[in-house]
Write an enzyme that holds these catalytic residues in place. Structure first.
Site, PDB file in Angstrom:
ATOM      1  CD  GLU B 284      -3.172   0.353   2.203  1.00  0.00           C
ATOM      2  OE1 GLU B 284      -3.974  -0.581   2.000  1.00  0.00           O
ATOM      3  OE2 GLU B 284      -3.106   0.962   3.275  1.00  0.00           O
ATOM      4  CD  GLU B 287      -2.423   0.749  -4.686  1.00  0.00           C
ATOM      5  OE1 GLU B 287      -2.384  -0.057  -3.734  1.00  0.00           O
ATOM      6  OE2 GLU B 287      -3.434   0.932  -5.378  1.00  0.00           O
ATOM      7  CB  CYS B 310      -6.583  -3.398   5.627  1.00  0.00           C
ATOM      8  SG  CYS B 310      -6.453  -1.767   6.292  1.00  0.00           S
ATOM      9  CB  SER B 330      -4.827   0.748  -1.572  1.00  0.00           C
ATOM     10  OG  SER B 330      -4.018  -0.397  -1.629  1.00  0.00           O
ATOM     11  CE  LYS B 369     -10.158  -8.440   8.266  1.00  0.00           C
ATOM     12  NZ  LYS B 369      -9.404  -8.022   7.072  1.00  0.00           N
ATOM     13  CD  GLU B 372     -11.005  -9.602   3.671  1.00  0.00           C
ATOM     14  OE1 GLU B 372     -10.622  -8.549   3.155  1.00  0.00           O
ATOM     15  OE2 GLU B 372     -10.528 -10.040   4.739  1.00  0.00           O
ATOM     16  CD  GLU B 377     -13.068 -11.031  -4.750  1.00  0.00           C
ATOM     17  OE1 GLU B 377     -13.939 -11.859  -5.093  1.00  0.00           O
ATOM     18  OE2 GLU B 377     -13.332  -9.952  -4.213  1.00  0.00           O
ATOM     19  CB  CYS B 514      -9.484  -3.893  14.336  1.00  0.00           C
ATOM     20  SG  CYS B 514      -9.273  -3.683  12.567  1.00  0.00           S
TER      21      CYS B 514
END
Lengths: 132, 596, 489
Positions: B284, B287, B310, B330, B369, B372, B377, B514
């Site tokens: 990141e 980037e 994230c 990102s 999560k 996720e 993908e 978090c």
């Protein structure tokens, strides 16, 4: 229609409207007209007031009675719908309850044309703000 | 501010005008019981619908009882919080609530942590005098959240979080009277809604109406399978909160005990998501510097600001609500997924295992999560990079089930190489942490000078939206931070309107980041707990010998041995992702339903 | 006032007299003169004071002094304020608001404009239930006419005062008659109440100061200015001035809409205006105040009707529904009927109303089936009182009234259901038996032929017999028997 631009405008308009009505309804002059008001709130319409109103409109004209038929709101006599108020020129208005086509025909033929009383009059049971 | 005097239970207290009876009583240490009320003061989240009617009190001269959470004090007010009238009313209201609640306490996921249960204990309920029909609703299973609305008490806290705090707008009251319930519109399932699975509804639900999908049994089965090599990764925020589940003070760091517990549970490798967080910074950070470089070179097409990516709740949020802006974040995968991708390639090769024989488990402070790791993908040939994601709460349950006395465990260290991390990786666990970690590395790489001070205090805090400017050798780098999706929306709308001046923005779906995640031990509306967790995270950071991601020796080795360089081809394949326009998905689906 | 005339038409002054679709007829009946005079001759403060002096109280049910309400909204400073007309008439059997909007829409428009001038609002909203299509139609016509005449819009009467009105539709939820729920609904949110304060006058529609009044309240406003506050206050009682429109319904001869001065007794309304009980039956009870009201009895007949007396008697004014019951009505069933309505219409936000009313209904249901106990009666009372004491809005705070007032006034009937498993009025199906009176039965078979479940047996010209295990207590046999050979017990 011109806009009401001031209180004076409104008052002038009111006087004009009132005198028109009075001329039409109260004088015994040949110009005086019979006025029929049919209570056309939801309750009246549900009891058949639309048919009654149409009957008056069509038949008064057909039978050559000089009259105005208008709608009005609920008169409060739910138990006696449809209700119709009839005002002969120069006379106090009377209210008829349970007016169906047959009754309407009787009202035209007897009361309006000949001034003979017809059954089914609901007596006035209230005061207006002007009298109080 | 005008002061007024109020008498509560015959004791006088002076409070500011505008204070509620509930707050005034607390000044006298009179704790009027509440159920629907919720106050996360530091984050400006107050929920007082006045719906549960548990907090009613008697006010002298008032016809009916007053909800103390929603009634302001007035001068000379006399309040009774435990008159017989109040106690009878409170008990009756509680009995009514219980009369429409399944009596499954012994087997309920929330047993022991349920606000309704504690309230029944507190009010001394021994009998339910008013029994009758119970309302029932269809259960809703999604990849991350379970909805069992039979257990809903209509406190509407979830609705507050979903609509006003997160502005996701999925949950709201539907139906009327006895049938009234909180649900997605038209009582659709969550996975047919715009739910981001941020889990804030789960975090505030007083009962088990909203819970995370429990994967502990799957993990136990994997651990028992001799053919599987089970690798576990632990997210930074977990170590700052797990102790609470074992009676420790909020803010106790339990990193070493957690590692020991995982080893006792017989995970083959106990690794750290912090390692992957350092990796995230490499990608990141590169980037950000890449886009910034192009921008400074006058490239008009470059997309700025760079947004962090994230947080899976946040990713879903922009995919649903800002799909037109999806080329701004990102492309770096989240640390959980970077970890999974590296574990099932680089590390798998190292230990000579096929990815099919490996099970990657993540311990996350999060319920999103779970969703996720089911995204297509993030799988190779149908084999997901991360197999199961457990919440902090599930890990605590697992430890308890395995008869492990957590409090007496020795401190142990993570395994290498994927257990090695820096202080920069740790601070991913709090709002402001990701961007601080990125700044530490980006600064040194950009300016080619070492940092005097590693701590960027201007990026820390609890305010919902923060901004700071960091001097990059004369270039003022403008940084924005938002936590809570409602705050994210504000920044996003500015970007969409072309009014944003930021170069980089960190976004976390959950208030606090978090540490306040939907999978953390329940904070029951106490924001002091979140602050204590945040302090613990920064303590862990300052105690680390290495505090900048690009100095992590294992990361350096990973690039040398396997990845090449940040944003390189291999890195791109394993560590980056793409985003989808999911706003359209919902619309199309609605049309199809109509046609049917 | 002559002896036998008890009604005065104030709010209904034009209903049934003028053509509601003609602004000219309204103007001829002094229409818009009050607005003109207020705008040109009075300051907002003076005009508000006139309403305070008139003693007018809100006709929607609460009875809060209208002028005081206006004054609070007037004094709050804000860049934008709103006037809202609550036309979400929801009481079963009540239709006074609909009648006014259908019969005299301009009076409401005129009053809202006056209200706007008084509190400093240039925007009005009428929240009307979509089930009133004719009222909506006539209101729309009236709004168009008023705009055409310049009586709505900009620079009204050349005074620089601007005011216009929009219509908002409700989906017919009873609770949306509660002003905070109404505002939530208008804003596009779920129609459920929020706690007060803040009152709408402080923070209402879109967070701006908002004055909400009911249709009938508004209909009184122009008269107060035309005839004077003193005149208005001279009608009615000291604390409840003016008149009240009631929708008379139930077992009464002259079902209809009436308007009487406050202070008229229930006896005058029921026996003189209403023409007494149908079919010469005995009067038993009158339910006032809609589903939130209470059932009053013989002993209340001479109580003058006003806001405070009705409350004291265990009922309320409500929006003016008045349902008369005779000796054939079972009061447990009546209470259950109203509870059924509130259970249906509760928004579900607060526990006592959401669950409590449901449990109250279930208890009544058990009792009316003859399965109740004395303990259930205690529960009924305790639960009813807690619901009143703890509910969030007016709906829950009043919903147990029909239960508690019938328990107060018809305790014997409750006891009969519970202790003797008997329904004295013969209404509760589970507690009645139809039986053949053998000495009267001629065996005509009429009962057996009309029984929908074929539970009556017997040959022609022989005594018939009802199988109680199959009987559904529909009463068809009782109605068809021409020989008085079926008894109900």
């Amino acid at each position: 229609m011109a806009k009401v631009k001031s209180l004076a405008d409104l008052k002038k308009m009111k006087e004009k409207l009132q005198s028109d009505i009075s001329l039409r309804e109260n004088s015994k002059h040949p110009e005086g007209m019979v006025r029929v008001k049919v209570a056309m709130a939801t309750c009246g319409i549900a009891s058949g007031a639309k048919d009654v109103m149409e009957f008056f409109t069509v038949n008064l004209q057909k039978r050559n009675v000089d009259a105005i038929v208008t709608q009005t709101g609920c008169m409060g006599y739910c138990y006696a719908e449809p209700t119709v108020e009839v005002k002969l020129p120069g006379q106090e208005p009377v209210v008829y309850g349970f007016v169906d086509i047959k009754k309407a025909d009787e009202i035209i033929e007897k009361y309006i044309k000949q001034g003979e009383p017809v059954d089914g009059i609901i007596p006035v049971n209230y005061e207006t703000i002007d009298k109080k | 501010m005008e002061k007024i005097k109020v008498k509560i239970d015959n004791r006088l207290v002076e409070v500011e005008k505008g204070t509620t009876i509930l707050e005034a009583a607390r000044k006298l240490d009179v704790n009027i019981p509440t159920l629907c009320y919720m106050n996360l003061g530091d984050m400006d989240i107050e929920h007082r619908p006045g719906g549960c009617r548990i907090c009613v009190v008697e006010v002298e001269g008032r016809r009916n009882l007053a909800p103390s959470c929603a009634t302001d004090c007035h001068d000379g007010m006399e309040v009774k919080t435990h008159s017989i009238r109040v106690l009878n009313a409170r008990r009756t209201v509680m009995e009514l609530m219980l009369s429409d609640h399944p009596f499954e306490c012994l087997t309920c996921a929330k047993s022991g942590k349920c606000d309704l249960q504690s309230m029944a204990i507190k009010l001394g309920i021994r009998d339910i005098h008013y029994q009758g029909e119970k309302s029932t609703y269809k259960p809703d299973f999604s990849p991350a959240i379970l909805r069992d609305m039979d257990k809903c008490i209509m406190c509407r806290r979830c609705e507050k979080m979903c609509n006003e705090v997160q502005t996701v707008g999925v949950l709201s009251g539907i139906y009327r009277g006895f049938e009234a319930v909180v649900a997605p519109a038209f009582e659709r399932d969550l996975d047919h809604s715009e739910c981001t699975y941020c889990g804030q509804c789960v975090a505030v639900c007083p009962t088990a109406a909203l819970t995370e999908v429990d994967h502990t049994n799957q993990v136990l089965r994997a651990l028992a399978d001799p053919a599987k090599t089970v690798v576990v990764q632990t997210a930074p925020a977990v170590r700052a909160a797990l102790g609470e589940e074992f009676g420790m003070e909020p803010g106790t760091l339990v990193t070493g005990k957690m590692v020991a517990a995982l080893r006792q549970l017989e995970f083959d490798y106990v690794f750290d998501t912090d390692f992957a967080a350092d990796l995230t910074i490499m990608e990141e950070g590169a980037e950000i510097l890449g886009r910034l470089g192009k921008f400074l070179a006058g490239d008009k097409d470059v997309k700025l600001p760079v947004l962090t990516s994230c947080c899976p709740g946040w990713v879903s949020f922009f995919e649903y609500h800002f799909p037109d802006q999806r080329d701004i974040p990102s492309t770096a995968r989240s640390p959980q997924q970077m970890f999974g991708a590296v574990a099932k390639t680089w590390f798998a090769e190292k230990i000579k295992k096929d990815r099919k024989d490996m099970v990657v488990v993540s311990i996350m402070p999060c319920v999103a999560k779970k969703y996720e790791c089911t995204r297509e993908e993030f799988a190779t040939g149908g084999n997901p990079d991360v197999d199961y994601s457990l919440s902090t709460r599930e890990l605590a349950n697992l430890i308890k089930r395995a008869n492990i006395d957590f409090n007496k465990l020795p401190d142990e260290d993570f395994d290498g190489p994927m257990g090695e991390s820096t202080g920069a990786g740790v601070i991913f666990g709090t709002t402001g942490g990701v961007i601080e970690a990125a700044t530490r590395s980006a600064y040194e790489i950009y300016t080619k000078k070492p940092l005097d001070k590693v701590d960027f205090k201007q990026l820390r805090g609890m305010e919902g939206i923060r901004e700071a400017t960091v001097d990059f050798n004369g270039f003022p780098l403008k940084i924005g931070i938002a936590h809570g999706l409602g705050n994210a929306r504000k920044l996003l709308e500015n970007i969409r309107a072309g009014k944003s001046e930021f170069h980089a923005i960190e976004i976390m779906a959950c208030p606090g980041g978090c540490i306040g995640g939907g999978g953390q031990p329940l904070h029951h509306g106490n924001s002091e707990i979140l602050k204590a967790r945040q302090k613990a995270i920064y303590r862990e950071d300052s105690g680390k010998p290495i505090r900048k991601s690009h100095e992590n020796p294992s990361i350096i080795k990973l690039y040398e041995e396997y990845l090449g360089e940040p944003l390189g081809e291999k890195a791109h394949q394993l560590l980056h992702t793409r985003y989808f326009d999911r706003g359209r998905e919902i619309v199309i689906e609605a049309d199809v339903k109509e046609e049917q | 006032m002559s002896e036998n005339i008890k009604q005065i038409r104030v709010a209904l002054r034009n209903c049934g007299f003028i053509n509601p679709e003609s602004i000219d007829e309204y103007i001829a009946a002094d229409g818009y003169e009050a607005l003109g005079r207020v705008l040109t001759e009075k300051t907002p403060e003076e005009a508000t004071k006139e309403i305070i002096d008139s003693g007018l109280r809100g006709r929607g049910g609460g009875g809060f002094p209208t002028g005081v309400k206006w004054d609070i909204a007037r004094k709050v400073e804000s860049d934008q304020k709103y006037v809202v007309c609550n036309a979400d008439e929801g009481d079963p059997g009540a239709f006074m608001d609909r009648s006014i909007l259908e019969g005299d829409p301009h009076s409401v428009i005129e009053a809202m404009a006056i209200n706007g001038y008084c509190i400093g609002a240039d925007k009005g909203l009428v929240y009307i239930r979509a089930e009133y299509p004719l009222a909506i139609e006539r209101l729309k016509t009236a709004l168009d006419q008023a705009r055409e005449y310049g009586l709505l819009g900009e620079d009204i009467f050349g005074t620089g005062f601007n005011f216009d009105i929009e219509i908002r539709y409700g989906a017919g939820a009873f609770v949306c008659g509660e002003e905070t729920a109404l505002i939530n609904s208008m804003e596009g949110h779920r129609g459920e109440p929020t706690f007060k304060p803040p009152f709408p006058a402080q923070s209402g529609y879109l967070g701006k100061p908002t004055n909400v009044n009911n249709v009938e309240t508004f209909a009184n406003i122009p008269v107060i200015f035309n005839k004077g506050a003193e005149w208005f206050a001279s009608i009615g009682t000291e604390k409840s001035t003016g008149t009240k429109v009631f929708a008379l319904a139930g077992k009464i001869n002259n079902v209809g809409l009436i308007e009487v001065p406050m202070g008229t007794t229930l006896r005058e309304v029921i026996f003189e205006i209403g023409g007494g009980i149908k079919d010469g039956k005995k009067f038993k009870s009158v339910q006032t105040g809609g589903p939130s009201g209470g059932c009053l009895t013989e002993k209340h007949l001479d109580t003058p009707i006003d806001f405070d007396n009705l409350l004291e008697s265990g009922s309320m004014m409500g929006s003016g529904g008045m349902i008369v019951m005779d000796e054939d009505d079972c009061m447990v069933s009546v209470a259950r009927f109203y509870l059924d309505f509130t259970v249906e219409e509760s928004c579900g936000k607060c526990t006592p109303c959401r669950v409590g009313n449901k449990r109250l209904y279930e208890l009544l249901d058990i009792i009316s089936k003859g399965n109740g106990s004395n303990n259930d009666l205690d529960k009924l009372r305790n639960l009813g009182e807690v619901i009143i004491d703890t509910s969030l809005c007016g709906l829950g705070q009043t919903s147990p009234n029909p239960v508690l007032s019938t328990m107060d006034n018809f305790w014997d009937e409750y006891l009969a259901h519970v202790e003797d498993q008997r329904c004295p009025a013969g209404q509760c199906k589970d507690l009645i038996r139809y039986e053949v009176i053998e000495e009267n039965c001629v065996g005509c078979t009429a009962c057996a032929r009309n029984c929908p479940v074929n539970c009556i047996s017997g040959e022609r010209k022989e005594i018939h017999h009802i199988d109680q295990s199959l009987c559904i207590k529909c009463g068809a046999c009782f109605e068809k028997c021409r020989f008085n050979a079926i008894s109900v017990s």
